[in-house]
Enzyme design. Structure first.
Site, PDB file in Angstrom:
ATOM      1  N   SER A 102      -8.691  -0.279   5.797  1.00 28.21           N
ATOM      2  CA  SER A 102      -8.928  -1.454   6.630  1.00 28.21           C
ATOM      3  C   SER A 102      -7.726  -1.743   7.508  1.00 28.21           C
ATOM      4  CB  SER A 102      -9.221  -2.677   5.750  1.00 28.21           C
ATOM      5  OG  SER A 102      -8.111  -2.948   4.920  1.00 28.21           O
ATOM      6  N   GLU A 127     -10.505 -13.006  -5.355  1.00 27.29           N
ATOM      7  CA  GLU A 127     -11.266 -12.421  -4.254  1.00 27.29           C
ATOM      8  C   GLU A 127     -11.710 -13.521  -3.295  1.00 27.29           C
ATOM      9  OE1 GLU A 127     -13.966  -8.708  -5.504  1.00 27.29           O
ATOM     10  OE2 GLU A 127     -14.550 -10.569  -6.503  1.00 27.29           O
ATOM     11  N   GLY A 164     -17.027 -11.730  -0.217  1.00 32.71           N
ATOM     12  CA  GLY A 164     -16.419 -10.449  -0.542  1.00 32.71           C
ATOM     13  C   GLY A 164     -16.148 -10.390  -2.036  1.00 32.71           C
ATOM     14  N   LYS A 178       0.801  -1.232   0.000  1.00 33.10           N
ATOM     15  CA  LYS A 178       0.000   0.000   0.000  1.00 33.10           C
ATOM     16  C   LYS A 178       0.831   1.278   0.000  1.00 33.10           C
ATOM     17  CE  LYS A 178      -4.404  -1.288   0.145  1.00 33.10           C
ATOM     18  NZ  LYS A 178      -5.424  -0.799  -0.811  1.00 33.10           N
ATOM     19  N   SER A 235       0.717  -9.946  -1.161  1.00 35.53           N
ATOM     20  CA  SER A 235       0.553  -8.499  -1.001  1.00 35.53           C
ATOM     21  C   SER A 235       0.853  -7.947   0.374  1.00 35.53           C
ATOM     22  CB  SER A 235      -0.868  -8.100  -1.411  1.00 35.53           C
ATOM     23  OG  SER A 235      -1.820  -8.742  -0.577  1.00 35.53           O
ATOM     24  N   ASP A 275     -17.339  -8.786  -4.585  1.00 32.01           N
ATOM     25  CA  ASP A 275     -18.023  -7.657  -5.229  1.00 32.01           C
ATOM     26  C   ASP A 275     -17.556  -7.434  -6.664  1.00 32.01           C
ATOM     27  OD1 ASP A 275     -15.754  -6.881  -3.385  1.00 32.01           O
ATOM     28  OD2 ASP A 275     -15.862  -5.055  -4.566  1.00 32.01           O
TER      29      ASP A 275
END
Length: 331
Positions: free
Chosen positions: A75, A201, A205, A50, A301, A207
């Protein structure tokens, strides 16, 4: 967004972030019959990718805007990145975090001096809270994913990976807000148009998967998946448009499959990935015949997970003896 945007981002953030290693785990390769190249973003500053997008966005702000400060919703991992950067660059920061975020992530943000505002992820609209704080305090909003400058920063993950590996048959990335997938897909398809880009995903969750099937962005109930970094209820506006053009398909994985992937990373590489960080590999392992004979890039990640929580998650998949070898686990 173009690959040149990602290259500019790489130049902008160079020297301030870690060029993370690309790891090979021969035992895991043998198990899959594939050649995996793991981009280890769990070795990045603050333990996740991030910081790449956050830094690119922060440095792109006008000096006067930066001096007034920033507000960001997260989050956890984006919040940690923003808090560290605010400390490094002497920028005031407010972080809007879910009240059920992992304690270690909340503590890491607080330790760096950022002001924390918590919200209920089931009842509250974090974007509305962030917008209100920005308007009241005159702060710049620092998005975690749904922004072309942020996504370009995240795309430096694939730029580094492919510079080291050369052509790959497939690139597998986790999908939450979609910024990492959008940035990486932009790079991968520009360099190697024939590469397959697969997003993964959690099933609780999904989406983006649902949105792609519907042909437009849809809203899902608040997810409760182990992968706390992927509990998005709807893909971003910008990232969805990029991903539906460039991502070839979305796979979904169960929490048990995520835990198994965490166990595999620990067993074969002593890599302590958080659930979100193991999601891409979970997609590969869950459909292992599909990877046979291929050269596959996998983005690991992040690794922000408490050691005792990690031990409890992976124990059913690695055995108690292996689980107790986790550094810092309670005995």
């Amino acid at each position: 967004m173009r690959i040149d945007d990602v290259r500019h981002a790489a130049d902008r953030i160079a020297g301030r972030v870690v060029r993370t290693p690309v790891l090979r785990l021969p035992e895991l390769d043998a198990r899959l019959g594939a050649t995996l190249h793991l981009k280890a973003e769990l070795h990045q500053l603050t333990g996740a990718f991030k910081i790449r997008g956050a830094l690119n966005k922060l440095l792109s702000l006008a000096p006067e805007a930066r001096s007034r400060g920033v507000v960001a919703a997260s989050s956890g991992n984006h919040g940690q990145a923003v808090a560290l950067l605010a400390q490094m660059l002497t920028v005031p920061a407010v972080l809007v975090l879910p009240q059920d975020a992992p304690a270690m992530k909340l503590e890491a943000v607080a330790r760096r001096g950022a002001r924390i505002v918590t919200y209920d992820p089931v009842r509250d609209d974090r974007d509305a809270i962030t917008a209100r704080i920005a308007a009241e305090a005159g702060l710049a909003v620092l998005p975690s994913s749904d922004d072309p400058v942020v996504a370009a920063g995240h795309g430096t993950v694939a730029l580094e990976l492919l510079a080291e590996t050369g052509r790959l048959d497939r690139l597998v990335v986790p999908v939450g807000g979609g910024g990492l997938a959008a940035g990486c897909a932009t790079v991968a398809k520009a360099l190697y148009p024939g590469i397959e880009v697969v997003g993964v995903e959690p099933a609780d969750g999904d989406d983006t998967a649902r949105s792609l099937r519907a042909g437009h962005r849809v809203h899902v109930p608040a997810p409760t998946t182990l992968a706390d970094g992927l509990r998005h209820q709807s893909p971003g506006r910008f990232t969805f448009e990029v991903n539906r053009k460039l991502v070839d398909r979305i796979e979904t994985v169960s929490d048990d499959e995520i835990a198994a992937a965490m166990g595999a990373l620990w067993t074969h590489g002593r890599l302590m990935a958080e659930p979100t960080g193991a999601v891409a590999l979970a997609g590969v392992l869950a459909r292992r015949p599909d990877a046979r004979g291929l050269r596959v890039g996998v983005v690991v990640s992040g690794g922000n997970v408490d050691s005792e929580v990690f031990r409890r998650i992976v124990a059913p998949h690695v055995g108690e003896q292996e689980a107790w070898a986790v550094p810092g686990a309670l005995r």
